[in-house]
Design an enzyme around this catalytic site. Structure first.
Site, short mmCIF file in Angstrom:
data_model
loop_
_atom_site.label_atom_id
_atom_site.label_comp_id
_atom_site.label_asym_id
_atom_site.label_seq_id
_atom_site.Cartn_x
_atom_site.Cartn_y
_atom_site.Cartn_z
N TYR A 38 4.27 9.68 27.43
CA TYR A 38 4.17 9.29 26.02
C TYR A 38 3.53 10.40 25.21
CZ TYR A 38 2.67 6.75 21.81
OH TYR A 38 2.47 6.35 20.52
N ASP A 56 4.57 -9.60 10.18
CA ASP A 56 4.05 -8.65 11.16
C ASP A 56 5.24 -8.11 11.94
OD1 ASP A 56 2.86 -7.21 13.14
OD2 ASP A 56 1.58 -8.81 13.89
N LEU A 57 5.62 -6.88 11.65
CA LEU A 57 6.82 -6.30 12.26
C LEU A 57 6.64 -5.98 13.74
CD1 LEU A 57 7.81 -4.04 9.28
CD2 LEU A 57 9.29 -5.78 10.29
N SER A 95 0.83 -1.20 0.00
CA SER A 95 0.00 0.00 0.00
C SER A 95 0.87 1.25 0.00
CB SER A 95 -0.93 0.02 1.23
OG SER A 95 -0.18 0.10 2.42
N GLY A 96 0.25 2.37 -0.34
CA GLY A 96 0.94 3.65 -0.29
C GLY A 96 2.21 3.69 -1.13
N ILE A 97 3.24 4.33 -0.59
CA ILE A 97 4.50 4.43 -1.33
C ILE A 97 5.21 3.07 -1.40
CG2 ILE A 97 4.84 6.88 -0.88
CD1 ILE A 97 6.87 6.15 1.25
N GLY A 98 4.87 2.17 -0.48
CA GLY A 98 5.43 0.82 -0.56
C GLY A 98 4.96 0.09 -1.80
N THR A 102 7.40 -1.53 15.83
CA THR A 102 7.14 -1.73 14.41
C THR A 102 8.17 -1.03 13.53
OG1 THR A 102 4.77 -1.89 14.87
CG2 THR A 102 5.42 -1.47 12.58
N SER A 144 12.21 9.74 8.30
CA SER A 144 11.31 10.87 8.07
C SER A 144 11.97 12.13 8.61
CB SER A 144 9.98 10.64 8.79
OG SER A 144 9.21 11.82 8.82
#
Length: 322
Positions: free
Chosen positions: A197, A93-94, A44-47, A141, A175
């Site tokens: 957090y 699943d990371l 999905s997306g840029i992946g 992740t 990023s």
């Protein structure tokens, strides 16, 4: 240095490419038919665009994805567009050490070479929660998952380099948000604490970790004399499913900063450039924005912090694996 003027105007930098360049443009004429690449989050997306463009250039693409239904749909989409594409899907699943180890075992069992590893998948601005392994989810992740995956696949990449003579490349998607992290960069002493957090700073922390990981691994591979480069990239601002936790806010901000945002083909350009372009032969331990090298934050350039994160990450994984 890539300035705000170049970002807004799309004016090319020293590489000949800029913020307006697309993934297809920066890989034009490149033959990747002798290469195999793993792309995490490549459905999905840029992946997905990264998967599509690498497949377009002849690369055998392995998509690692948590959602197999979506990944197989992405595969069908690519094959419909490129009938010669070579695309396979493996579950990953990371957020789970067990899943990462299973993915590595399953890939190695395919007896394929590994030339390129693109650590693309990620989550963003999530409310506080822990992974199934008890690690703050964004850090688990975005950093720990890719740190472990890279470690498990490194011997395969080294053997591919040795037998093929072709340089290996590892690309970490970071990023510009790595500049907006916690005080001192990483919350080593209270990483998994709910108190204190902040979803934005936690994301920035994980993206800082991506750069530090790339830099430290690059240093270690150079010391070994291994022909594998490791670089990190900022893809740019793109409205993708990553923003699902802050979609309304992001759409509001985009309205007032539309000139800073990219479309998906532009967002995948820097990743594809760093992964495939021959100009990047031998370039390692660098940070790229808009297909040009850029200086990251002082924390991202801190070698002692990178070594501390490396040791911390190994200890965290070992504690989960027991």
């Amino acid at each position: 240095m890539v300035g705000i003027f170049s970002l807004v105007t799309g004016r090319p930098g020293p590489s000949g490419f800029g913020s307006a360049s697309t993934a297809e443009e920066v890989t034009q004429g490149i033959d990747g038919s002798n290469l195999t690449a793993i792309i995490t989050g490549g459905a999905s997306g840029i992946g997905l665009e990264t998967s599509r463009v690498l497949a377009l250039r002849g690369v055998h693409v392995i998509i690692g994805a948590r959602n197999l239904e979506a990944a197989n749909e992405a595969k069908r989409t690519i094959l419909a567009d490129i009938d010669t594409a070579r695309v396979d899907v493996l579950e990953l699943d990371l957020c789970s050490v067990k899943s990462i180890r299973a993915f590595s075992d399953n890939f190695i069992a395919l007896n394929l070479p590994l030339n390129i590893l693109i650590n693309n998948a990620g989550i963003m601005f999530c409310p506080f929660h822990l992974s199934q392994d008890g690690i703050e989810a964004q850090f688990a992740t975005n950093h720990i998952g890719h740190f472990l995956l890279t470690e498990l696949l490194l011997d395969k990449m080294k053997s591919t380099v040795k037998t093929s003579g072709v340089q290996g490349r590892i690309v970490n998607l970071s990023s510009i948000a790595h500049t907006h992290c916690y005080k001192n960069g990483i919350r080593f002493s209270n990483l998994n604490a709910k108190q204190g957090y902040n979803d934005k700073r936690a994301y920035g922390q994980s993206k800082l970790a991506n750069i530090l990981h790339a830099n430290e691994l690059s240093r270690r591979l150079q010391e070994e004399g291994v022909n594998i480069t490791v670089n990190s990239v900022h893809p740019g601002l793109i409205m993708t499913p990553l923003f699902k936790h802050t979609a309304v806010l992001m759409k509001f901000l985009k309205f007032f900063s539309f000139f800073l945002w990219k479309n998906v083909p532009q967002g995948a350009a820097t990743t594809c450039y760093v992964a495939l372009h021959p100009r990047l032969e031998g370039v390692t331990g660098k940070y790229f924005v808009d297909c040009n090298e850029m200086t990251p934050s002082s924390y991202a350039r801190d070698e002692a912090l990178a070594r501390e994160l490396w040791d911390f990450s190994n200890k965290l994984i070992n504690s989960v694996s027991k």
